[in-house]
Design an enzyme around this catalytic site. Structure first.
Site, PDB file in Angstrom:
ATOM      1  N   ASP A  91     -34.718 -10.971 -26.588  1.00 29.95           N
ATOM      2  CA  ASP A  91     -34.208 -12.325 -26.804  1.00 29.95           C
ATOM      3  C   ASP A  91     -33.087 -12.564 -25.796  1.00 29.95           C
ATOM      4  OD1 ASP A  91     -33.694 -14.778 -27.831  1.00 29.95           O
ATOM      5  OD2 ASP A  91     -32.940 -14.087 -29.763  1.00 29.95           O
ATOM      6  N   GLN A 188     -38.259 -26.479 -26.928  1.00 28.38           N
ATOM      7  CA  GLN A 188     -37.286 -26.987 -27.889  1.00 28.38           C
ATOM      8  C   GLN A 188     -37.606 -28.446 -28.201  1.00 28.38           C
ATOM      9  OE1 GLN A 188     -35.208 -25.375 -29.672  1.00 28.38           O
ATOM     10  NE2 GLN A 188     -34.949 -23.400 -28.625  1.00 28.38           N
ATOM     11  N   ASP A 265     -41.568 -12.614 -34.545  1.00 30.25           N
ATOM     12  CA  ASP A 265     -40.517 -11.638 -34.850  1.00 30.25           C
ATOM     13  C   ASP A 265     -39.689 -12.198 -35.991  1.00 30.25           C
ATOM     14  OD1 ASP A 265     -37.403 -12.280 -33.911  1.00 30.25           O
ATOM     15  OD2 ASP A 265     -38.895 -13.598 -33.010  1.00 30.25           O
ATOM     16  N   CYS A 303     -51.376   0.302 -50.636  1.00 34.61           N
ATOM     17  CA  CYS A 303     -50.615   0.592 -49.421  1.00 34.61           C
ATOM     18  C   CYS A 303     -50.575   2.097 -49.173  1.00 34.61           C
ATOM     19  CB  CYS A 303     -49.201   0.033 -49.550  1.00 34.61           C
ATOM     20  SG  CYS A 303     -48.172   0.291 -48.090  1.00 34.61           S
ATOM     21  N   CYS A 305     -48.357   3.505 -46.877  1.00 29.16           N
ATOM     22  CA  CYS A 305     -47.085   3.891 -46.263  1.00 29.16           C
ATOM     23  C   CYS A 305     -46.454   5.039 -47.053  1.00 29.16           C
ATOM     24  CB  CYS A 305     -46.140   2.692 -46.207  1.00 29.16           C
ATOM     25  SG  CYS A 305     -45.263   2.366 -47.758  1.00 29.16           S
ATOM     26  N   CYS A 308     -45.197   4.247 -50.649  1.00 27.72           N
ATOM     27  CA  CYS A 308     -46.230   4.049 -51.668  1.00 27.72           C
ATOM     28  C   CYS A 308     -47.065   5.307 -51.889  1.00 27.72           C
ATOM     29  CB  CYS A 308     -47.135   2.888 -51.265  1.00 27.72           C
ATOM     30  SG  CYS A 308     -46.299   1.281 -51.284  1.00 27.72           S
ATOM     31  N   HIS A 334     -41.994   0.487 -45.767  1.00 31.59           N
ATOM     32  CA  HIS A 334     -43.042  -0.220 -46.513  1.00 31.59           C
ATOM     33  C   HIS A 334     -43.200  -1.655 -46.018  1.00 31.59           C
ATOM     34  CE1 HIS A 334     -45.429  -2.003 -49.688  1.00 31.59           C
ATOM     35  NE2 HIS A 334     -44.520  -2.964 -49.722  1.00 31.59           N
TER      36      HIS A 334
END
Length: 377
Positions: A91, A188, A265, A303, A305, A308, A334
């Site tokens: 950014d 913009q 993002d 899930c 991950c 989990c 997660h």
């Protein structure tokens, strides 16, 4: 064009693509975890990769202040510094033009900041922002802009947008073309269709490797955000990636993909992970709530991950109440895994031309709410 984008499939306005950068490829639609200061909070770099993320986001303003772009460059660039070998988007610092308005002075040439760290004075111009991002070795450099505040009237939004367009042209002149590296312009104009059209026209005349839609998700609400995207996205070049900055909740991402956005993002999944919030297929959970303290189930039984696969809600609740760092680590992992699951699902649905069915199933499941506890337990 320094950065390549290949369009692989369409389903309505939704797109399935691939971005090729100097540090690897990014399958789109893609979600970029936010690593503002050179780290995705509470995550190891290899853990971020294991969620399925292929690209992360860094921030010009924060890395300029600490540890300094020259230092990062001397240490081999941001990829080596943070041990992330994959693509990085940075950014430009434009968001801080808005968010730190009490610490800055804006003029036609750029912005003078007071550091929120130590009060020291710093200067950002379009050229300096581009230079810092080159020192960081960002694969995708963002144009320096002013992120228009909300609420805003049309004359103020017009002045802000036109200043950003002047800065975009200056940044383009300062950018050094290199194979695998690209520069994105930022549209913009707030929620005013005519201003968005003017901004797109100005940016496409300059010519960029990709186009971001900025100035949304700043308080205008989902309905207005979607209507602005409806008016804006179709005007963007079809052969370049499209990035919606700072978005957002799962439903926001799904709706934006449906409208032709490729990249996202947001700090939401990581920030939520540090505040006991979990995103799931059936909506959001607050693991701090007492109802989880005796619950042996995982956050989400579908899930895979680590949170989990290996831990119960009861254990996570205990970690949170005990203020253990592991709670932030597991919940962040997660949430990022869930966000990448959404992106995987969207990519597959676009490829199979079944996006409408996928979105209907997603919305239906989100509306169900959490599965109640088994009364026999």
């Amino acid at each position: 064009m320094s950065l390549s984008f290949e369009l692989l499939a369409n389903d309505g306005a939704a797109r399935r693509g691939r971005i090729t950068t100097a540090h690897g490829t990014v399958e789109t639609p893609a979600f970029m975890p936010v690593g503002t200061a050179g780290t995705v909070k509470a995550m190891l770099p290899q853990s971020v990769a294991e969620t399925g993320a292929e690209i992360v986001l860094g921030n010009t303003f924060h890395l300029m202040l600490r540890p300094g772009a020259d230092r990062v460059a001397a240490l081999g660039g941001l990829h080596r510094f943070m041990n992330w070998p994959g693509p990085i988007l940075t950014d430009s610092g434009g968001f801080q033009v808005m968010s730190l308005k009490d610490l800055r002075k804006l003029d036609p040439d750029g912005v003078t900041f007071r550091s929120p760290i130590d009060g020291s004075e710093h200067r950002l111009t379009p050229e300096r922002s581009i230079e810092i991002q080159r020192l960081l070795d960002a694969d995708i450099t963002m144009s320096f802009d002013e992120c228009t505040t909300w609420p805003v009237d049309e004359p103020a939004a017009a002045a802000s947008m036109r200043l950003s367009m002047i800065w975009a042209e200056r940044g383009k002149r300062a950018f050094t073309e290199r194979p695998g590296y690209g520069l994105f312009g930022i549209v913009q104009g707030s929620v005013f269709p005519a201003l968005r059209a003017e901004s797109v026209s100005a940016l496409t005349a300059i010519g960029f490797d990709g186009y971001a839609v900025g100035g949304l998700a700043v308080g205008e609400g989902q309905e207005m955000m979607f209507s602005t995207l409806d008016a804006t996205v179709a005007m963007l070049p079809a052969d370049r990636p499209r990035y919606l900055m700072g978005v957002g909740r799962p439903a926001d991402i799904v709706g934006a993909v449906q409208r032709g956005i490729d990249m996202f993002d947001c700090v939401m999944p990581t920030r939520a992970g540090r505040t006991a919030q979990a995103f799931t297929r059936r909506g959001e959970l607050n693991l701090r709530n007492a109802r989880h303290r005796d619950d042996p189930r995982p956050i989400d039984e579908q899930c895979v991950c680590p949170a989990c696969s290996h831990h119960s809600r009861a254990y996570l609740h205990h970690l949170i109440r005990s203020e253990e760092i592991l709670a932030s680590m597991l919940l962040t992992w997660h949430n990022l895994h869930y966000y990448q699951d959404i992106m995987r699902g969207l990519r597959g649905a676009i490829e199979s031309n079944s996006l409408g069915h996928w979105i209907a199933a997603f919305a239906s499941e989100q509306d169900l709410g959490d599965i109640p506890l088994n009364p026999t337990r």
